[in-house]
Design a protein around this motif. Structure first.
Motif, PDB file in Angstrom:
ATOM      1  N   GLU A  36     -59.060  19.288   5.313  1.00  0.00           N
ATOM      2  CA  GLU A  36     -58.180  18.211   5.766  1.00  0.00           C
ATOM      3  C   GLU A  36     -59.012  16.988   6.142  1.00  0.00           C
ATOM      4  O   GLU A  36     -59.964  17.084   6.907  1.00  0.00           O
ATOM      5  CB  GLU A  36     -57.338  18.661   6.956  1.00  0.00           C
ATOM      6  CG  GLU A  36     -56.258  17.656   7.288  1.00  0.00           C
ATOM      7  CD  GLU A  36     -55.126  18.257   8.083  1.00  0.00           C
ATOM      8  OE1 GLU A  36     -54.758  17.626   9.086  1.00  0.00           O
ATOM      9  OE2 GLU A  36     -54.632  19.327   7.711  1.00  0.00           O
ATOM     10  N   GLN A  39     -58.814  12.051  10.580  1.00  0.00           N
ATOM     11  CA  GLN A  39     -57.750  11.111  10.897  1.00  0.00           C
ATOM     12  C   GLN A  39     -58.334   9.799  11.393  1.00  0.00           C
ATOM     13  O   GLN A  39     -59.402   9.773  11.986  1.00  0.00           O
ATOM     14  CB  GLN A  39     -56.834  11.678  11.981  1.00  0.00           C
ATOM     15  CG  GLN A  39     -56.085  12.896  11.525  1.00  0.00           C
ATOM     16  CD  GLN A  39     -55.259  13.482  12.643  1.00  0.00           C
ATOM     17  OE1 GLN A  39     -55.393  13.109  13.792  1.00  0.00           O
ATOM     18  NE2 GLN A  39     -54.408  14.409  12.296  1.00  0.00           N
ATOM     19  N   PHE A  69     -51.178  15.027  18.590  1.00  0.00           N
ATOM     20  CA  PHE A  69     -51.272  14.832  17.149  1.00  0.00           C
ATOM     21  C   PHE A  69     -52.692  15.082  16.646  1.00  0.00           C
ATOM     22  O   PHE A  69     -52.897  15.769  15.640  1.00  0.00           O
ATOM     23  CB  PHE A  69     -50.808  13.431  16.780  1.00  0.00           C
ATOM     24  CG  PHE A  69     -50.807  13.171  15.299  1.00  0.00           C
ATOM     25  CD1 PHE A  69     -49.926  13.846  14.472  1.00  0.00           C
ATOM     26  CD2 PHE A  69     -51.676  12.253  14.747  1.00  0.00           C
ATOM     27  CE1 PHE A  69     -49.923  13.616  13.100  1.00  0.00           C
ATOM     28  CE2 PHE A  69     -51.682  12.014  13.382  1.00  0.00           C
ATOM     29  CZ  PHE A  69     -50.804  12.691  12.560  1.00  0.00           C
ATOM     30  N   TYR A  74     -49.663  19.738  16.408  1.00  0.00           N
ATOM     31  CA  TYR A  74     -48.352  19.087  16.388  1.00  0.00           C
ATOM     32  C   TYR A  74     -48.259  18.169  15.189  1.00  0.00           C
ATOM     33  O   TYR A  74     -49.227  17.486  14.857  1.00  0.00           O
ATOM     34  CB  TYR A  74     -48.144  18.210  17.634  1.00  0.00           C
ATOM     35  CG  TYR A  74     -48.045  18.940  18.936  1.00  0.00           C
ATOM     36  CD1 TYR A  74     -46.808  19.185  19.523  1.00  0.00           C
ATOM     37  CD2 TYR A  74     -49.183  19.363  19.615  1.00  0.00           C
ATOM     38  CE1 TYR A  74     -46.707  19.835  20.748  1.00  0.00           C
ATOM     39  CE2 TYR A  74     -49.097  20.017  20.827  1.00  0.00           C
ATOM     40  CZ  TYR A  74     -47.855  20.251  21.390  1.00  0.00           C
ATOM     41  OH  TYR A  74     -47.769  20.895  22.597  1.00  0.00           O
ATOM     42  N   THR A  75     -47.085  18.124  14.578  1.00  0.00           N
ATOM     43  CA  THR A  75     -46.836  17.084  13.590  1.00  0.00           C
ATOM     44  C   THR A  75     -46.659  15.785  14.372  1.00  0.00           C
ATOM     45  O   THR A  75     -46.481  15.803  15.597  1.00  0.00           O
ATOM     46  CB  THR A  75     -45.555  17.362  12.790  1.00  0.00           C
ATOM     47  OG1 THR A  75     -44.434  17.312  13.677  1.00  0.00           O
ATOM     48  CG2 THR A  75     -45.623  18.697  12.065  1.00  0.00           C
ATOM     49  N   LYS A  76     -46.630  14.676  13.673  1.00  0.00           N
ATOM     50  CA  LYS A  76     -46.420  13.393  14.342  1.00  0.00           C
ATOM     51  C   LYS A  76     -45.071  13.395  15.060  1.00  0.00           C
ATOM     52  O   LYS A  76     -44.974  12.985  16.214  1.00  0.00           O
ATOM     53  CB  LYS A  76     -46.493  12.253  13.320  1.00  0.00           C
ATOM     54  CG  LYS A  76     -46.351  10.882  13.914  1.00  0.00           C
ATOM     55  CD  LYS A  76     -46.522   9.839  12.818  1.00  0.00           C
ATOM     56  CE  LYS A  76     -46.058   8.499  13.269  1.00  0.00           C
ATOM     57  NZ  LYS A  76     -46.150   7.497  12.218  1.00  0.00           N
ATOM     58  N   GLU A  77     -44.039  13.886  14.389  1.00  0.00           N
ATOM     59  CA  GLU A  77     -42.711  13.923  14.997  1.00  0.00           C
ATOM     60  C   GLU A  77     -42.683  14.804  16.246  1.00  0.00           C
ATOM     61  O   GLU A  77     -42.110  14.422  17.263  1.00  0.00           O
ATOM     62  CB  GLU A  77     -41.677  14.415  13.990  1.00  0.00           C
ATOM     63  CG  GLU A  77     -40.270  14.386  14.530  1.00  0.00           C
ATOM     64  CD  GLU A  77     -39.215  14.788  13.507  1.00  0.00           C
ATOM     65  OE1 GLU A  77     -38.130  15.142  13.936  1.00  0.00           O
ATOM     66  OE2 GLU A  77     -39.502  14.757  12.300  1.00  0.00           O
ATOM     67  N   GLU A  78     -43.306  15.974  16.181  1.00  0.00           N
ATOM     68  CA  GLU A  78     -43.351  16.858  17.350  1.00  0.00           C
ATOM     69  C   GLU A  78     -44.111  16.205  18.508  1.00  0.00           C
ATOM     70  O   GLU A  78     -43.718  16.338  19.661  1.00  0.00           O
ATOM     71  CB  GLU A  78     -44.034  18.183  16.984  1.00  0.00           C
ATOM     72  CG  GLU A  78     -43.233  19.072  16.074  1.00  0.00           C
ATOM     73  CD  GLU A  78     -44.038  20.238  15.550  1.00  0.00           C
ATOM     74  OE1 GLU A  78     -43.410  21.249  15.178  1.00  0.00           O
ATOM     75  OE2 GLU A  78     -45.281  20.165  15.484  1.00  0.00           O
TER      76      GLU A  78
END
Length: 87
Positions: A36, A39, A69, A74-78
């Motif tokens: 991955e 970020q 995040f 966590y996803t961005k939404e979570e």
């Protein structure tokens, strides 16, 4: 395949050893930790104004959402909607 194999893959993918190890310690599987992309650390690139409004509505600070995040758990939404424990 094991830790050492994926560490070599991580290095080829430009993932520093410290990041790879941290991801493993955060319960990422070896393949994901090694492949991955890193970020963008600039919060302004992660969360736009609409995201920040959602955070405020849900009582989640920018720092808390960013940590969530960036942890990869966590996803961005979570990160911007899941209630903080104890709140």
């Amino acid at each position: 395949m094991d830790f050492h194999h994926w560490r070599k893959v991580a290095r080829r993918n430009g993932v520093p050893d410290a990041v790879y190890v941290s991801r493993i310690q955060n319960n990422w599987d070896y393949e994901r930790a090694a492949t991955e992309p890193l970020q963008d650390k600039r919060v302004s690139k992660i969360f736009n104004q609409k995201d920040r409004e959602i955070m405020m509505k849900n009582g989640i600070s920018l720092i808390a959402a960013s940590r969530r995040f960036k942890s990869g758990n966590y996803t961005k939404e979570e990160a911007i909607t899941k209630p903080i424990r104890g709140s």
